[in-house]
Design a protein around this motif. Structure first.
Motif, PDB file in Angstrom:
ATOM      1  N   UNK A 194      -2.657   8.011   4.493  1.00 48.32           N
ATOM      2  CA  UNK A 194      -3.160   7.794   3.231  1.00 48.32           C
ATOM      3  C   UNK A 194      -3.367   6.469   2.797  1.00 48.32           C
ATOM      4  N   UNK A 195      -2.720   5.433   3.594  1.00 49.05           N
ATOM      5  CA  UNK A 195      -2.616   4.089   3.061  1.00 49.05           C
ATOM      6  C   UNK A 195      -3.624   3.252   4.117  1.00 49.05           C
ATOM      7  N   UNK A 220       7.835   9.696   9.245  1.00 48.77           N
ATOM      8  CA  UNK A 220       7.293   9.567   7.891  1.00 48.77           C
ATOM      9  C   UNK A 220       6.437   8.305   7.679  1.00 48.77           C
ATOM     10  N   UNK A 221       6.486   7.145   8.527  1.00 47.39           N
ATOM     11  CA  UNK A 221       5.150   6.199   8.316  1.00 47.39           C
ATOM     12  C   UNK A 221       4.075   6.607   8.848  1.00 47.39           C
ATOM     13  N   UNK A 265       0.622  -1.257   0.002  1.00 50.23           N
ATOM     14  CA  UNK A 265      -0.124  -0.030  -0.042  1.00 50.23           C
ATOM     15  C   UNK A 265       1.006   1.238  -0.096  1.00 50.23           C
ATOM     16  N   UNK A 266       2.013   1.167   0.461  1.00 51.66           N
ATOM     17  CA  UNK A 266       2.786   2.522   0.827  1.00 51.66           C
ATOM     18  C   UNK A 266       4.283   2.057   0.784  1.00 51.66           C
ATOM     19  N   UNK A 267       4.974   2.965   0.264  1.00 47.08           N
ATOM     20  CA  UNK A 267       6.600   2.857   0.336  1.00 47.08           C
ATOM     21  C   UNK A 267       7.388   4.124   0.782  1.00 47.08           C
ATOM     22  N   UNK A 312      -6.621  -3.486  -1.924  1.00 42.43           N
ATOM     23  CA  UNK A 312      -7.216  -3.102  -3.384  1.00 42.43           C
ATOM     24  C   UNK A 312      -7.715  -1.867  -3.406  1.00 42.43           C
ATOM     25  N   UNK A 313      -8.189  -1.241  -2.503  1.00 47.20           N
ATOM     26  CA  UNK A 313      -8.629   0.191  -2.463  1.00 47.20           C
ATOM     27  C   UNK A 313      -7.578   1.171  -2.737  1.00 47.20           C
ATOM     28  N   UNK A 314      -6.362   0.996  -1.914  1.00 49.25           N
ATOM     29  CA  UNK A 314      -5.568   2.012  -2.027  1.00 49.25           C
ATOM     30  C   UNK A 314      -4.636   1.831  -3.276  1.00 49.25           C
TER      31      UNK A 314
END
Length: 305
Positions: free
Chosen positions: A251-252, A244-245, A99-101, A257-259
């Protein structure tokens, strides 16, 4: 040739417009053999210049951390690190729960561009252009990952490091950090796609100033021109990575699947003509309408809470 995951997922979802775009680009990238680009050839040349590593940590939360690790060279990219980065992007393309990086540098600095040992050895125009194509492909795939990405800038992001920050959806800067496109001082222009992406982020006039003046962009200026989203202030509130996390988790939050669908519709809006972007949005909408998250939300009437 192995297809990148964003292409595979969208093709499975019958997203015709996006599929047509990616079919014009080998592996969803910019260059292929049609353009005289032979990936294995340049990979072999880059591997001849070892040093450092690119580390990837994936978490059950759906967040991943990618670390540029070559502190003795201020996290400059050796040739083997360029290959490492391409391999890590391939791993992320296949991570269905992502979902996020967060992209960061080791030991409190982001990245100082290319290691000069590799640069000197690849100094003829032919090899330089091949390296350019390799990194443009890799960073384009990084930006197109179906997850929300953030560059965590501590210390300095110089040259290719500055370009790397533009291959993320957002940039967060620590106090005292600097982003600087120093290419002019090396008799160059950006070659990893950084100029094209920078124009889209800050506009052509600001991009001209940053590139033409090799401007040292501190957090205040970055916020002013839209290059950074936020400055990670505060003592005693965790490490920069933890902050940052926390920022990214806003936002995640929610099912993968939605993100991922959110990222896909924004990506199509950015890269496709309007009519094709609208059709792609319709197709991606169809992949989540009536899905588990949608049905659960309807059952709980969470929209009105």
């Amino acid at each position: 040739m192995v297809l990148c995951a964003v292409r595979q997922h969208l093709l499975r979802g019958s997203c015709g417009a996006w599929a047509r775009l990616l079919q014009r680009q080998s592996r969803g990238c910019v260059y292929s053999s049609v353009h005289g680009f032979q990936q294995e050839e340049i990979r072999e040349k880059l591997q001849a210049f070892p040093g450092g590593s690119i580390e990837l940590l994936t978490q059950e939360s759906g967040l991943a951390v990618l670390t540029i690790n070559y502190p003795s060279r201020m996290n400059a990219f050796s040739g083997s690190m360029m290959v490492d980065l391409e391999e890590r992007v391939s791993q992320l393309e296949g991570w269905t729960d992502g979902k996020g990086l967060i992209v960061q540098g080791a030991s409190g600095t982001f990245c100082s561009g290319s290691d000069l040992n590799a640069v000197r050895a690849l100094s003829n125009p032919q090899d330089g252009m091949k390296m350019c194509m390799f990194m443009q492909n890799t960073l384009t795939r990084l930006l197109r990952l179906p997850m929300i990405s953030v560059a965590l800038v501590e210390g300095r992001a110089l040259g290719g490091g500055a370009e790397l920050t533009t291959a993320c959806d957002f940039r967060l800067m620590a106090p005292g950090s600097v982003i600087q496109f120093v290419h002019k001082h090396m008799g160059l222009v950006p070659g990893w796609g950084g100029a094209a992406r920078l124009v889209r982020i800050v506009g052509s006039q600001n991009a001209l100033k940053l590139l033409g003046g090799a401007v040292k962009v501190d957090p205040e200026l970055a916020l002013q021109i839209g290059l950074a989203e936020e400055v990670l202030q505060g003592e005693g509130t965790g490490t920069p990575l933890q902050r940052a996390e926390n920022w990214l988790s806003v936002y995640t939050k929610g099912p993968a699947p939605v993100i991922q669908a959110v990222k896909k519709v924004v990506l199509s809006g950015r890269e496709l003509p309007l009519s094709e972007a609208l059709r792609t949005e319709k197709d991606v909408f169809g992949t989540v309408w009536g899905g588990p998250a949608n049905m659960q939300a309807l059952a709980s009437k969470s929209k009105h809470r």
